[in-house]
Design an enzyme around this catalytic site. Structure first.
Site, PDB file in Angstrom:
ATOM      1  N   LYS A  38      10.473  62.479  52.830  1.00 60.36           N
ATOM      2  CA  LYS A  38      11.172  61.330  52.433  1.00 60.36           C
ATOM      3  C   LYS A  38      11.576  61.110  51.186  1.00 60.36           C
ATOM      4  O   LYS A  38      12.661  60.675  50.800  1.00 60.36           O
ATOM      5  CB  LYS A  38       9.910  60.295  52.769  1.00 60.36           C
ATOM      6  CG  LYS A  38       9.704  59.958  54.286  1.00 60.36           C
ATOM      7  CD  LYS A  38       8.735  58.643  54.346  1.00 60.36           C
ATOM      8  CE  LYS A  38       7.566  58.663  53.277  1.00 60.36           C
ATOM      9  NZ  LYS A  38       6.572  59.564  53.833  1.00 60.36           N
ATOM     10  N   ARG A  69       3.318  50.789  55.868  1.00 63.64           N
ATOM     11  CA  ARG A  69       2.531  51.771  56.610  1.00 63.64           C
ATOM     12  C   ARG A  69       1.740  51.206  57.349  1.00 63.64           C
ATOM     13  O   ARG A  69       0.921  52.058  58.101  1.00 63.64           O
ATOM     14  CB  ARG A  69       1.787  52.502  55.321  1.00 63.64           C
ATOM     15  CG  ARG A  69       2.166  53.876  54.932  1.00 63.64           C
ATOM     16  CD  ARG A  69       1.253  54.289  53.789  1.00 63.64           C
ATOM     17  NE  ARG A  69       1.041  55.769  53.537  1.00 63.64           N
ATOM     18  CZ  ARG A  69       2.215  56.394  52.885  1.00 63.64           C
ATOM     19  NH1 ARG A  69       3.126  55.604  52.314  1.00 63.64           N
ATOM     20  NH2 ARG A  69       1.777  57.660  52.325  1.00 63.64           N
ATOM     21  N   ARG A 108       3.857  72.093  48.272  1.00 59.90           N
ATOM     22  CA  ARG A 108       4.418  71.202  47.122  1.00 59.90           C
ATOM     23  C   ARG A 108       3.811  71.197  45.779  1.00 59.90           C
ATOM     24  O   ARG A 108       2.685  71.046  45.664  1.00 59.90           O
ATOM     25  CB  ARG A 108       4.441  69.748  48.061  1.00 59.90           C
ATOM     26  CG  ARG A 108       5.058  68.608  47.200  1.00 59.90           C
ATOM     27  CD  ARG A 108       5.323  67.540  48.213  1.00 59.90           C
ATOM     28  NE  ARG A 108       4.128  66.583  48.631  1.00 59.90           N
ATOM     29  CZ  ARG A 108       4.318  65.619  49.216  1.00 59.90           C
ATOM     30  NH1 ARG A 108       5.423  65.105  49.621  1.00 59.90           N
ATOM     31  NH2 ARG A 108       3.232  64.867  49.443  1.00 59.90           N
ATOM     32  N   ARG A 130      -0.485  67.855  43.594  1.00 58.62           N
ATOM     33  CA  ARG A 130      -1.162  66.541  43.582  1.00 58.62           C
ATOM     34  C   ARG A 130      -2.475  66.806  44.346  1.00 58.62           C
ATOM     35  O   ARG A 130      -2.681  67.497  45.080  1.00 58.62           O
ATOM     36  CB  ARG A 130      -0.299  65.588  44.503  1.00 58.62           C
ATOM     37  CG  ARG A 130       0.647  64.778  43.630  1.00 58.62           C
ATOM     38  CD  ARG A 130       1.757  63.883  44.716  1.00 58.62           C
ATOM     39  NE  ARG A 130       0.854  63.156  45.641  1.00 58.62           N
ATOM     40  CZ  ARG A 130       1.662  62.715  46.834  1.00 58.62           C
ATOM     41  NH1 ARG A 130       2.946  62.600  46.587  1.00 58.62           N
ATOM     42  NH2 ARG A 130       0.965  62.115  47.755  1.00 58.62           N
TER      43      ARG A 130
HETATM   44  P1  ADP Z   1       3.179  60.891  51.151  1.00 62.10           P
HETATM   45  O1  ADP Z   1       3.543  62.003  50.563  1.00 62.10           O
HETATM   46  O2  ADP Z   1       2.432  60.876  52.288  1.00 62.10           O
HETATM   47  O3  ADP Z   1       4.531  60.003  51.505  1.00 62.10           O
HETATM   48  P2  ADP Z   1       2.789  58.752  49.288  1.00 62.10           P
HETATM   49  O4  ADP Z   1       2.973  59.533  47.658  1.00 62.10           O
HETATM   50  O5  ADP Z   1       3.811  57.827  49.869  1.00 62.10           O
HETATM   51  O6  ADP Z   1       2.494  59.851  49.981  1.00 62.10           O
HETATM   52  O7  ADP Z   1       1.231  57.994  49.164  1.00 62.10           O
HETATM   53  C1  ADP Z   1       0.266  58.574  48.632  1.00 62.10           C
HETATM   54  C2  ADP Z   1      -0.894  57.848  48.847  1.00 62.10           C
HETATM   55  O8  ADP Z   1      -0.895  56.488  48.091  1.00 62.10           O
HETATM   56  C3  ADP Z   1      -1.422  57.512  50.418  1.00 62.10           C
HETATM   57  O9  ADP Z   1      -2.227  58.549  50.817  1.00 62.10           O
HETATM   58  C4  ADP Z   1      -2.215  56.074  50.171  1.00 62.10           C
HETATM   59  O10 ADP Z   1      -3.468  56.253  49.671  1.00 62.10           O
HETATM   60  C5  ADP Z   1      -1.345  55.239  48.890  1.00 62.10           C
HETATM   61  N1  ADP Z   1      -0.217  54.583  49.452  1.00 62.10           N
HETATM   62  C6  ADP Z   1       1.045  54.823  49.331  1.00 62.10           C
HETATM   63  N2  ADP Z   1       1.898  53.894  50.150  1.00 62.10           N
HETATM   64  C7  ADP Z   1       1.067  53.025  50.719  1.00 62.10           C
HETATM   65  C8  ADP Z   1       1.008  51.855  51.558  1.00 62.10           C
HETATM   66  N3  ADP Z   1       2.149  51.459  51.779  1.00 62.10           N
HETATM   67  N4  ADP Z   1      -0.117  51.303  51.865  1.00 62.10           N
HETATM   68  C9  ADP Z   1      -1.426  51.765  51.618  1.00 62.10           C
HETATM   69  N5  ADP Z   1      -1.586  52.868  50.905  1.00 62.10           N
HETATM   70  C10 ADP Z   1      -0.352  53.583  50.357  1.00 62.10           C
END
Ligand code: ADP
Length: 217
Positions: free
Chosen positions: A10, A85, A124, A157
């Site tokens: 994404k 989400r 990653r 990360r």
């Molecule tokens: P990914 O690589 O899974 O797309 P993100 O960078 O989008 O990861 O998200 C990392 C973390 O941030 C998630 O595991 C969650 O803890 C938090 N997070 C991100 N977006 C949301 C959301 N819309 N609702 C709740 N928690 C979120």
């Protein structure tokens, strides 16, 4: 809007779409990580959830995203990445869009089988400053450990560790797959094969977006 599990690509695709169409890329994960870096109240509250791969509580994320969407640069459209989400987040977004006379045009769903996700996340590397991501096999940086875009340091990360990634995948299946179905029922979901190479996925996304522009013209 881009939907898809952790490691589906994404973020990589979102950066391309945002640059091509000149619209802000609003990534909930990136915004939350910025809050943590700046040690804001929200960042401190989000930390423990993020570290264990859980979702940050809806009310915190919803406020953060809706505020971002009301900023002037978002007036001509945005690309949402990582939000919504949960169904509660999707409903809050609907409510906000309705009250502002705006509309969600398309939900692009990047599909990648669960078996591939852990491997992708484990390999990653993320830029500490701009959060661009690299994978040493698929899209390596020009110089090892250094971001092509801004020269930032590449780090792994904390939540890309294997045990945390599996938890994030579980959370995705439990809380976010219903969001995918929500948009499918509404007829605005488009499925994209996320296992193809980055340029090919990009082309498939462009094809969907150009269809959207023609439909509007
Ligand atoms: P990914 O690589 O899974 O797309 P993100 O960078 O989008 O990861 O998200 C990392 C973390 O941030 C998630 O595991 C969650 O803890 C938090 N997070 C991100 N977006 C949301 C959301 N819309 N609702 C709740 N928690 C979120």
């Amino acid at each position: 809007m881009l939907l898809g599990p952790v490691g589906s690509g994404k973020g990589t695709q979102a950066r391309r779409i945002s640059a091509r169409y000149g619209i802000p890329h609003i990534a909930s994960g990136d915004l939350l990580r910025q809050h943590r870096q700046h040690d804001t109240d929200l960042g401190r509250r989000a930390e423990s959830y993020m570290e264990r791969g859980a979702l940050v509580p809806d009310e915190l994320v919803i406020t953060m995203i809706l505020e971002r969407m009301r900023m002037p640069d978002a007036a001509h459209g945005v690309l949402l990445d990582g939000f919504p989400r949960t169904l509660a987040q999707a409903q809050a977004l609907d409510h906000e869009l309705l009250s502002e006379g705006r509309e969600l045009k398309l939900a692009l769903y990047l599909e990648v089988p669960v078996e591939d996700l852990i491997d992708r996340a484990a390999n990653r590397w993320t830029c500490r400053t701009c959060q661009a991501t690299y994978n040493y096999r698929v899209n390596p940086p020009r110089r090892e450990g250094v971001c092509d875009l801004d020269g930032g340091q590449l780090v792994q990360r904390d939540d890309d560790r294997m045990d945390v990634v599996s938890e994030r995948i579980n959370v995705y299946i439990r809380d976010t797959v219903p969001v995918v179905e929500y948009y499918r029922e509404r007829g605005i979901l488009r499925e994209i094969d996320g296992t193809r190479d980055i340029d090919r996925v990009d082309q498939d996304i462009q094809a969907e977006l150009s269809g959207l522009q023609e439909a509007r013209a």
